[in-house]
Structure formats: structure tokens, C-alpha cells
Design an enzyme around this catalytic site. Structure first.
Site, PDB file in Angstrom:
ATOM      1  N   PHE A 110       0.676  -1.148   0.054  1.00  0.00           N
ATOM      2  CA  PHE A 110       0.018   0.226   0.146  1.00  0.00           C
ATOM      3  C   PHE A 110       0.791   1.201   0.071  1.00  0.00           C
ATOM      4  O   PHE A 110       1.698   1.352   0.866  1.00  0.00           O
ATOM      5  CB  PHE A 110      -0.822   0.099   1.332  1.00  0.00           C
ATOM      6  N   ASP A 111       0.682   1.981  -0.852  1.00  0.00           N
ATOM      7  CA  ASP A 111       1.112   3.653  -0.806  1.00  0.00           C
ATOM      8  C   ASP A 111       0.315   4.193   0.399  1.00  0.00           C
ATOM      9  O   ASP A 111      -0.975   3.598   0.892  1.00  0.00           O
ATOM     10  CB  ASP A 111       0.641   4.281  -1.913  1.00  0.00           C
TER      11      ASP A 111
END
Length: 218
Positions: free
Chosen positions: A8-9
Site C-alpha cells: 500500500f502507498d
């Protein structure tokens, strides 16, 4: 399920932070008389702090180095103040997606160009810390996105095959970094819609994280 791990960013993907960064910077710029606006902010979306600040020093050079540094410092402090007060909203579908991945025992990491203490602050404030196996942050890499280094490090930690690893991103630099790392990526745009060229580098462009579980079940 084709994927064994998800990267995940953070900014603009897990949290609606971009608007907080912008509003804090705009407030300080207005106080100091800097010709700052949303268009300028968006120009550096997804770029590392160091690169943004270097550009601000060039753009506002006529205001003097000390004043530009004060603008940067004050905007940063105002942003952290707002984060600490819990002023950041979760993006739609975050909890549902994280619970879905937990249910399927799919490990998750955060790979963000932000500084580690900010990532930890936001995860903690929103009770998300325990969902993630680890954090890869600005401190862990020499080069920020669009360089693939951050995703390659996250992938190395996970130990999965690249084709069985999924990156979730909202920004152009994030998509370019994932593509360079040769890790499949889904884009959930935040403030800027992707160009046609950028879309071609993704598995899909989805409107929110709510749509990711359905995509993964295909």
C-alpha cells in the site's frame, strides 16, 4: 486469489492527507504573502518532501532563503498539528479492504515516500498499525518514487513472487515506480486522473478501495 501480498502507498490512498497538506501550506503561504495555489501543490503530487522543498526554494527565491525555509517549516508544523488532532479522514473502503485481506491471510506492507514518524502517527491515530507487517519509508531508500527502490524493498521483505504481489497507488510517480519494479499495480486516483499512457501501466483504474476486493475475487 492470484495475489499473495499487497503493498500500500499511504498519502492519498489510505488517508485523505493531500488536502490537509495543501490547506496547511496555503494557510501559511497566505500569511507570508507567497503566491502559492492548488495548481502549484498538485504539480508536485507524489514527489518526495526533499524534492518539493528544493523546488520551493527555486520558485520563491526572490523572497529570500530564510523566508522560504520558514514557509516550509511552518507549513510542515501546521500539517503535523492537524494530523495530531486527527484531522485526517480515511479514504473510502480502507477498513473493508484491510479486513478482506486479513480474512484471506494476505500480508500487507506500507511503502510510502513519507517520513516514518508521520506514517506511524497516522496509522496509530486511525487504529491501523496492526494490519501491516512492516513499513518502508523515506528513511529506507536513497531515491524516492518514481524510482522503484521503495517497492523493490517492500517486495524483498514480503518474499513473494512479483506477479503474485499487488501494489495499490494513487499517484503518477507511484504507478511509474511500480511499473519500473515490474510489480502489478492498481491505481485508485486521488486528486489527479491518470493519462491514457499511465492507465496502460496499470492492471486497472478503480474509483475507490471498495472495488479492490471484487477485483481480487475475479
Amino acid at each position: 486469489m492470484n495475489y499473495k501480498a499487497v503493498i500500500f502507498d499511504m498519502d492519498g490512498l489510505l488517508f485523505d492527507t493531500e488536502i490537509v497538506y495543501y490547506e496547511a501550506s496555503q494557510m501559511v503561504a497566505d500569511q507570508m504573502g507567497f503566491p502559492y495555489d492548488k495548481e502549484l501543490y498538485l504539480k508536485y503530487l507524489g514527489v518526495s518532501d526533499e524534492e518539493v522543498w528544493a523546488n520551493y526554494h527555486q520558485i520563491f527565491a526572490s523572497f529570500g532563503k530564510n523566508n522560504v525555509q520558514k514557509f516550509i517549516n511552518d507549513a510542515y508544523e501546521e500539517t503535523i498539528r492537524r494530523f495530531s488532532l486527527g484531522a485526517v479522514q480515511l479514504k473510502p473502503g480502507v477498513i473493508e479492504l484491510l479486513d478482506f485481506l486479513e480474512e484471506h491471510r494476505i500480508p500487507k506492507v506500507v511503502a510510502s515516500s513519507n517520513q516514518r514518524h508521520i506514517i506511524e502517527l497516522l496509522l496509530e491515530k486511525n487504529q491501523l498499525t496492526n494490519y501491516f507487517e512492516t513499513i518502508v519509508s523515506a528513511e529506507n531508500v536513497k531515491r524516492a518514487k518514481p524510482d522503484p527502490e521503495i517497492f523493490l524493498l517492500a517486495h524483498e521483505y514480503l518474499g513473494t513472487k512479483k506477479q503474485e504481489t499487488l501494489v495499490l497507488e494513487d499517484s503518477k510517480n507511484g504507478i511509474l515506480a511500480a511499473a519500473s519494479a515490474e510489480i502489478p499495480v492498481i491505481m485508485i486516483p486521488d486528486l489527479l486522473a491518470p493519462s491514457e499512457d499511465l492507465q496502460q501501466k496499470t492492471l486497472a483504474v478503480l474509483s475507490s478501495l471498495h472495488e479492490v476486493p471484487g477485483y481480487l475475487k475475479k
